[in-house]
Design an enzyme around this catalytic site. Structure first.
Site, PDB file in Angstrom:
ATOM      1  N   SER A 152       0.844  -1.199   0.000  1.00  0.00           N
ATOM      2  CA  SER A 152       0.000   0.000   0.000  1.00  0.00           C
ATOM      3  C   SER A 152       0.870   1.235   0.000  1.00  0.00           C
ATOM      4  O   SER A 152       1.992   1.228   0.520  1.00  0.00           O
ATOM      5  CB  SER A 152      -0.897   0.003   1.242  1.00  0.00           C
ATOM      6  OG  SER A 152      -1.531   1.256   1.408  1.00  0.00           O
ATOM      7  N   TYR A 165      -1.570  -0.638   9.870  1.00  0.00           N
ATOM      8  CA  TYR A 165      -1.739  -1.026   8.473  1.00  0.00           C
ATOM      9  C   TYR A 165      -0.456  -0.760   7.678  1.00  0.00           C
ATOM     10  O   TYR A 165       0.009  -1.600   6.897  1.00  0.00           O
ATOM     11  CB  TYR A 165      -2.917  -0.244   7.898  1.00  0.00           C
ATOM     12  CG  TYR A 165      -3.281  -0.532   6.473  1.00  0.00           C
ATOM     13  CD1 TYR A 165      -3.944  -1.699   6.122  1.00  0.00           C
ATOM     14  CD2 TYR A 165      -3.014   0.402   5.477  1.00  0.00           C
ATOM     15  CE1 TYR A 165      -4.312  -1.939   4.801  1.00  0.00           C
ATOM     16  CE2 TYR A 165      -3.384   0.173   4.160  1.00  0.00           C
ATOM     17  CZ  TYR A 165      -4.023  -0.999   3.831  1.00  0.00           C
ATOM     18  OH  TYR A 165      -4.390  -1.224   2.527  1.00  0.00           O
ATOM     19  N   LYS A 169       1.850  -3.500   5.818  1.00  0.00           N
ATOM     20  CA  LYS A 169       1.944  -3.445   4.358  1.00  0.00           C
ATOM     21  C   LYS A 169       3.390  -3.337   3.876  1.00  0.00           C
ATOM     22  O   LYS A 169       3.761  -3.946   2.873  1.00  0.00           O
ATOM     23  CB  LYS A 169       1.108  -2.281   3.819  1.00  0.00           C
ATOM     24  CG  LYS A 169      -0.396  -2.563   3.804  1.00  0.00           C
ATOM     25  CD  LYS A 169      -0.717  -3.834   3.036  1.00  0.00           C
ATOM     26  CE  LYS A 169      -2.180  -3.980   2.704  1.00  0.00           C
ATOM     27  NZ  LYS A 169      -2.461  -5.296   2.052  1.00  0.00           N
TER      28      LYS A 169
END
Length: 302
Positions: A152, A165, A169
């Protein structure tokens, strides 16, 4: 060259909706047999039902393709191993793994519970590792494999409220780097995709005209390129709204300062030279850093 997947077997995780569904449909439309995996949980990872995966598998079959549904959680290694056996028992091989499953537990780091940090890492990083581990012996044996990690822009560049997150990622990129090196002699190519897409993870963040540009299907071409026989390896492709970029983790030329007592002060004074991007490289492995450092040290002695 048409990107053809006839005879290939693909597993797509998190494929019950959004981007994963588009990945599964596209692979099937181009001839792949697809195992559609989805826990069927909510956006934060709670709950679960195989109905989402089943609906996509039914959609593929209705269009004339071959598909199976699977409701395993990627956090459960035994269930992931059973998922891979399901594909191998049905179709004899696994050629493609698209690690797409993920959840969000967004909050600023100051307010984030560490349980939410750990769970996001468990799903994104350990989930990808479980799936890679389960398909790896099959890909080694058949001397062929294509693995696509889903990283991401948050992992690559950061985003407020997504420390968990982002950490998970970028960790997938680290996993990709080493698996690509270890898989090379077995014909296994491993790459990462950084999508920008309007899914249920992002629909609340953008106005309607932006949401329309960021349709998930606009990301799919990058996945197909990374999953195809002609794929590169160790690439990070970024994709969104029909635009495609590549991200690189680079190493600058740097400077040699030696071991003197005043090196901290020298480094502080000359930091701009260290960070100067002229002549930077994309290392082929982590060894490049040490090679550069030792090379400069030996040259300074000479």
């Amino acid at each position: 060259m048409e990107l053809d997947f006839k005879g290939r077997v693909a597993i797509v995780t998190g494929a019950g909706g959004g981007l994963g569904r588009q990945h599964a449909l596209a692979l099937a439309a181009r001839g792949a047999k697809v195992l559609v995996n989805d826990l069927g949980g909510t956006l934060d990872g709670s709950g679960g039902s195989a109905s989402a995966a089943q609906a996509v598998a039914d959609e593929i079959r209705a269009a004339g393709g071959e598909a199976l549904a699977n409701g395993a959680s990627v956090t459960d290694f035994a269930a992931v191993q059973a998922m891979v056996r399901q594909a191998v028992d049905a179709w004899g091989r696994v050629d493609i793994l698209v690690n797409n499953a993920g959840i969000l537990r967004d909050k600023s780091f100051a307010k984030m519970d560490m349980e939410d940090f750990a769970l996001v890492v468990q799903v994104h990083l350990m989930g990808a590792a479980h799936c890679c581990k389960a398909v790896w012996p099959h890909m080694v044996e058949q001397k062929y494999g294509r693995i696509v990690m889903t990283t991401s822009s948050t992992g690559l560049y950061g985003n407020f409220g997504q420390a968990n997150y982002g950490a998970a990622k970028l960790a997938q990129v680290g996993l990709m780097q080493t698996l690509a090196i270890e898989g090379a002699k077995h014909g296994i190519h491993v790459n990462a995709l950084a999508p920008t897409a309007a899914t249920r993870m992002t629909e609340a963040l953008f106005p309607p005209q932006v949401l329309d540009a960021l349709r998930p299907e606009a990301v799919v071409p990058a996945m197909l390129v990374l999953a195809h026989e002609s794929a590169p390896t160790r690439a990070i492709l970024c994709a969104g709204a029909g635009t495609f970029e590549a991200a690189h983790i680079t190493l600058t030329q740097g400077i040699h300062l030696g071991l003197g007592a005043d090196v901290p002060e020298q480094l502080a004074a000359r930091l701009a030279e260290v960070t100067d991007r002229a002549g930077e490289q994309v290392p082929q492995s982590g060894a490049a850093q040490g090679t550069n450092e030792v090379g400069k040290a030996l040259a300074a002695r000479g």
